[in-house]
Design a protein around this motif. Structure first.
Motif, PDB file in Angstrom:
ATOM      1  N   UNK A  18       9.892  -3.510  14.655  1.00 25.07           N
ATOM      2  CA  UNK A  18      11.275  -3.611  14.204  1.00 25.07           C
ATOM      3  C   UNK A  18      11.384  -2.977  12.819  1.00 25.07           C
ATOM      4  N   UNK A  19      11.438  -1.649  12.778  1.00 25.03           N
ATOM      5  CA  UNK A  19      11.373  -0.913  11.521  1.00 25.03           C
ATOM      6  C   UNK A  19      12.062   0.431  11.700  1.00 25.03           C
ATOM      7  N   UNK A  20      12.709   0.921  10.658  1.00 22.96           N
ATOM      8  CA  UNK A  20      13.324   2.255  10.680  1.00 22.96           C
ATOM      9  C   UNK A  20      12.245   3.260  10.281  1.00 22.96           C
ATOM     10  N   UNK A  21      11.600   3.849  11.264  1.00 18.90           N
ATOM     11  CA  UNK A  21      10.472   4.740  11.032  1.00 18.90           C
ATOM     12  C   UNK A  21      10.944   6.116  10.571  1.00 18.90           C
ATOM     13  N   UNK A  22      10.407   6.611   9.459  1.00 17.53           N
ATOM     14  CA  UNK A  22      10.705   7.989   9.069  1.00 17.53           C
ATOM     15  C   UNK A  22       9.808   8.940   9.874  1.00 17.53           C
ATOM     16  N   UNK A  23      10.315  10.075  10.221  1.00 23.05           N
ATOM     17  CA  UNK A  23       9.536  11.109  10.913  1.00 23.05           C
ATOM     18  C   UNK A  23       8.845  10.620  12.187  1.00 23.05           C
ATOM     19  N   UNK A  24       9.567   9.961  13.092  1.00 19.98           N
ATOM     20  CA  UNK A  24       8.911   9.442  14.304  1.00 19.98           C
ATOM     21  C   UNK A  24       8.635  10.547  15.321  1.00 19.98           C
ATOM     22  N   UNK A  34       4.247   8.112  13.141  1.00 13.72           N
ATOM     23  CA  UNK A  34       5.286   8.216  12.126  1.00 13.72           C
ATOM     24  C   UNK A  34       4.641   8.454  10.771  1.00 13.72           C
ATOM     25  N   UNK A  35       5.107   9.474  10.088  1.00 18.25           N
ATOM     26  CA  UNK A  35       4.625   9.755   8.743  1.00 18.25           C
ATOM     27  C   UNK A  35       5.520   9.090   7.718  1.00 18.25           C
ATOM     28  N   UNK A  36       4.982   8.841   6.525  1.00 13.05           N
ATOM     29  CA  UNK A  36       5.764   8.257   5.451  1.00 13.05           C
ATOM     30  C   UNK A  36       6.070   6.786   5.635  1.00 13.05           C
ATOM     31  N   UNK A  71       0.795  -1.221   0.000  1.00 15.79           N
ATOM     32  CA  UNK A  71       0.000   0.000   0.000  1.00 15.79           C
ATOM     33  C   UNK A  71       0.821   1.261   0.000  1.00 15.79           C
ATOM     34  N   UNK A  72       0.134   2.370  -0.017  1.00 14.38           N
ATOM     35  CA  UNK A  72       0.784   3.675  -0.087  1.00 14.38           C
ATOM     36  C   UNK A  72       1.471   4.036   1.226  1.00 14.38           C
ATOM     37  N   UNK A  73       2.274   5.086   1.154  1.00 13.85           N
ATOM     38  CA  UNK A  73       2.883   5.615   2.366  1.00 13.85           C
ATOM     39  C   UNK A  73       1.827   6.413   3.119  1.00 13.85           C
TER      40      UNK A  73
END
Length: 182
Positions: free
Chosen positions: A100-106, A86-88, A38-40
């Protein structure tokens, strides 16, 4: 004109459907070999207690460079809810509640009886042995209280009403305790 509108709607539907497609992948670590592509999106995880938040944060810290002073406010005599935002993020991460994830904009937000306490990234903050700390009130349109350790803002409490000084002092002390424990 109706044909143009129908064509536009058809293209829009195909775009949305294809961005939310499910693909088959035998090597996928998601459920049943299906990976959501799915989308971001902006995702929110809600935690009912500090213990749940702490469990998430221990896993979060492994892959993420951003740090936060996550406060234990379970002992407050207020309704407290903890949120991670977290966005994106790819929608499958949120759908699967992946930690277990590298979250952008946390970011982290703690809701206290309808007030919002926003926690800010402290990864760039120097860690002196005896840091200065203070709270700055900003009562322009909304009631906002900014929490600082040295010159870095580590949190902001936003409320629709004036907040009791006891709560502000309590939160300030909790920020200092959390800072001392990192």
């Amino acid at each position: 004109m109706k044909r143009i509108i129908l064509l536009f709607k058809s293209i829009l539907c195909l775009t949305v459907l294809s961005s939310c497609a499910v693909s088959e992948d035998d090597n996928s670590s998601t459920r049943g070999g299906k990976e959501f592509t799915g989308p971001l999106i902006s995702g929110i995880y809600e935690f009912d207690s500090y213990a749940e938040l702490e469990s998430f944060y221990e896993v979060y810290r492994i892959k993420n460079t951003e740090e936060f002073l996550v406060l234990n406010l379970d002992s407050l005599e207020h309704d407290v809810e903890y949120y991670f935002v977290s966005g994106g993020v790819n929608s499958h991460v949120i759908h699967e509640k992946t930690y277990d994830y590298d979250f952008p904009n946390p970011s982290f937000v703690i809701s206290i009886d309808g007030m919002s306490l926003y926690l800010f990234d402290i990864s760039q903050v120097d860690r002196p042995d005896d840091p200065n700390h203070f709270v700055q009130a900003d009562e322009s349109d909304d009631y906002r209280y900014h929490f600082y350790i040295d010159e870095f803002e580590v949190g902001m409490l936003q409320s629709e009403n004036m907040v009791e000084a006891d709560l502000i002092d309590y939160l300030d002390n909790e920020f200092i305790k959390a800072f001392d424990n990192i």
